[in-house]
Write a protein that holds these residues in place. Structure first.
Motif, PDB file in Angstrom:
ATOM      1  N   HIS A 101     -14.934  17.607   9.682  1.00 18.74           N
ATOM      2  CA  HIS A 101     -14.392  17.754   8.331  1.00 18.74           C
ATOM      3  C   HIS A 101     -15.492  17.752   7.281  1.00 18.74           C
ATOM      4  CE1 HIS A 101     -10.182  17.422   9.473  1.00 18.74           C
ATOM      5  NE2 HIS A 101     -10.594  16.581  10.377  1.00 18.74           N
TER       6      HIS A 101
ATOM      7  N   SER B  30      -8.206  22.200  14.384  1.00 21.57           N
ATOM      8  CA  SER B  30      -7.851  21.181  13.389  1.00 21.57           C
ATOM      9  C   SER B  30      -8.249  21.651  11.989  1.00 21.57           C
ATOM     10  CB  SER B  30      -8.545  19.860  13.696  1.00 21.57           C
ATOM     11  OG  SER B  30      -9.957  20.042  13.690  1.00 21.57           O
ATOM     12  N   ASN B  31      -9.286  22.467  11.937  1.00 17.45           N
ATOM     13  CA  ASN B  31      -9.713  23.050  10.675  1.00 17.45           C
ATOM     14  C   ASN B  31     -10.617  24.231  10.984  1.00 17.45           C
ATOM     15  OD1 ASN B  31     -12.801  22.306  10.208  1.00 17.45           O
ATOM     16  ND2 ASN B  31     -11.833  20.507  11.117  1.00 17.45           N
ATOM     17  N   GLN B  33     -14.060  26.467   9.299  1.00 17.46           N
ATOM     18  CA  GLN B  33     -15.072  26.582   8.259  1.00 17.46           C
ATOM     19  C   GLN B  33     -15.606  28.017   8.238  1.00 17.46           C
ATOM     20  OE1 GLN B  33     -18.118  23.544   8.685  1.00 17.46           O
ATOM     21  NE2 GLN B  33     -16.620  21.968   9.212  1.00 17.46           N
ATOM     22  N   GLN B  48     -13.919  25.106   3.758  1.00 23.93           N
ATOM     23  CA  GLN B  48     -13.203  24.568   4.920  1.00 23.93           C
ATOM     24  C   GLN B  48     -11.713  24.623   4.627  1.00 23.93           C
ATOM     25  OE1 GLN B  48     -14.387  20.989   7.417  1.00 23.93           O
ATOM     26  NE2 GLN B  48     -12.777  20.098   6.164  1.00 23.93           N
ATOM     27  N   VAL B  50      -7.916  23.389   6.181  1.00 18.96           N
ATOM     28  CA  VAL B  50      -7.384  22.348   7.057  1.00 18.96           C
ATOM     29  C   VAL B  50      -5.895  22.529   7.367  1.00 18.96           C
ATOM     30  CG1 VAL B  50      -7.039  19.863   7.326  1.00 18.96           C
ATOM     31  CG2 VAL B  50      -9.097  20.710   6.198  1.00 18.96           C
ATOM     32  N   LYS B  51      -5.126  22.918   6.382  1.00 16.07           N
ATOM     33  CA  LYS B  51      -3.671  22.959   6.551  1.00 16.07           C
ATOM     34  C   LYS B  51      -3.184  24.318   7.062  1.00 16.07           C
ATOM     35  CE  LYS B  51      -3.046  19.793   2.672  1.00 16.07           C
ATOM     36  NZ  LYS B  51      -2.474  19.642   1.305  1.00 16.07           N
ATOM     37  N   GLU B  54      -2.827  27.601   4.826  1.00  9.94           N
ATOM     38  CA  GLU B  54      -3.577  27.322   3.602  1.00  9.94           C
ATOM     39  C   GLU B  54      -4.303  28.564   3.105  1.00  9.94           C
ATOM     40  OE1 GLU B  54      -6.347  24.115   4.066  1.00  9.94           O
ATOM     41  OE2 GLU B  54      -6.530  23.810   1.897  1.00  9.94           O
ATOM     42  N   LYS B  69      -2.661  27.999  13.100  1.00  9.32           N
ATOM     43  CA  LYS B  69      -4.000  27.396  13.069  1.00  9.32           C
ATOM     44  C   LYS B  69      -4.869  27.901  14.220  1.00  9.32           C
ATOM     45  CE  LYS B  69      -4.402  23.249  11.290  1.00  9.32           C
ATOM     46  NZ  LYS B  69      -4.357  21.801  11.062  1.00  9.32           N
TER      47      LYS B  69
END
Lengths: 115, 113
Positions: A101, B30-31, B33, B48, B50-51, B54, B69
Motif C-alpha cells: 500500500h 488487493s490494489n 499501482q 495506487q 484500492v477499491k 475505483e 479487481k
C-alpha cells in the motif's frame, strides 16, 4: 527529501568478471528492493529486504548473484561471475513498509553491459 | 506465480490524440499501482487504486480499477510530448506485510508531433 542513490551509473565488464552495485535508500524506508530490467521489459524483482532481513529472493540466481543489507540501510548487489545475459539495468527501490500500500521510490539505476 | 499483462505493447499517437493502456492480472489484486518510466529514466510512481471499480483522475490521466479487481486501465486525454514513456501497472502478491510487486509488461507510448 533525498532520493534513492545508486552507484555506479554505468559499468562495462567482460563475462566471467565480477561486479558490485551499491544502493542507499531513502532515509527511514524499511524495505529495499533490487530489480533487474532488461531492455524492453518491466522490472523483475531479484531480492527484497525488510530492514536487514530477506523477505523474498525467489528470483535471485543464487549461484552467481548475492546481496546484503547491513544495518538495515545501504545495500550491495554482487554478480560473480557475470554472464552475457546479465546485461541489464539494475534498479534499487525503497518503500516505507512492504505492505503493498506504499509506493516504491526508484533510484536512477546502474546500466551493466557484459561483453 | 502471478502474471500481469499489458496491451498494447507499443502505441504511437499524434499529439492531441487520446491514449489508453490496459492491464490484466491472472489473480485478484488487493490494489494496483501505476508507474511511468521516461526513456533512459527510472520508474516513477503515479497512483495506487484500492477499491473495486475505483476511478481516479490526475489532470489528463484517468485510472480505473476493474470491478473484479483483476484489471485496470490508464487513459490519457489529449496527449502531449511530455507523456512520452513506458507505462507500467504493478500488482502485489504474497503474504500480508511481505508483499512484492509484479510489474506488467508495459506499454510504450510515443508521440508524433
Amino acid at each position: 527529501e533525498a532520493g534513492v542513490a545508486q552507484s555506479p551509473r554505468y559499468k562495462i565488464i567482460e563475462k566471467r568478471q565480477s561486479v558490485a552495485f551499491w544502493c542507499n535508500p531513502i532515509s527511514g524506508h524499511a524495505t529495499l528492493y533490487w530489480y533487474q530490467q532488461i531492455l524492453g521489459q518491466g522490472p523483475k524483482l531479484l531480492i527484497q529486504f525488510q530492514n536487514n532481513g530477506v523477505v523474498d529472493d525467489s528470483q535471485l540466481p543464487k549461484d552467481r548473484f548475492s546481496a546484503e543489507r547491513l544495518k538495515g540501510v545501504d545495500s550491495t548487489l554482487k554478480i560473480q561471475p557475470a554472464k552475457l545475459e546479465d546485461s541489464a539495468v539494475y534498479l534499487c527501490a525503497s518503500s516505507l513498509v512492504a505492505r503493498g500500500h506504499y509506493e516504491q521510490y526508484f533510484g536512477p539505476g546502474t546500466r551493466l553491459t557484459v561483453t | 506465480g502471478q502474471q500481469v499483462m499489458q496491451i498494447p505493447q507499443y502505441q504511437h499517437v499524434q499529439e492531441g490524440e487520446d491514449f489508453t493502456t490496459y492491464c490484466n492480472s491472472s489473480t485478484t489484486l488487493s490494489n494496483i499501482q501505476w508507474y511511468k518510466q521516461r526513456p533512459g529514466g527510472h520508474p516513477v510512481f503515479l497512483i495506487q487504486l484500492v477499491k473495486s471499480g475505483e476511478v481516479k483522475k490526475q489532470k489528463r490521466l484517468t485510472f480505473q480499477f476493474g470491478e473484479a479487481k483483476k484489471n485496470s486501465s490508464l487513459h490519457i486525454t489529449a496527449t502531449q510530448t511530455t507523456d512520452v514513456g513506458t507505462y507500467f501497472c504493478a500488482g502485489p502478491e504474497g503474504n500480508f506485510g511481505n508483499e512484492k510487486l509484479t510489474f506488467g509488461t508495459g506499454t510504450r507510448l510515443t508521440i508524433i508531433p
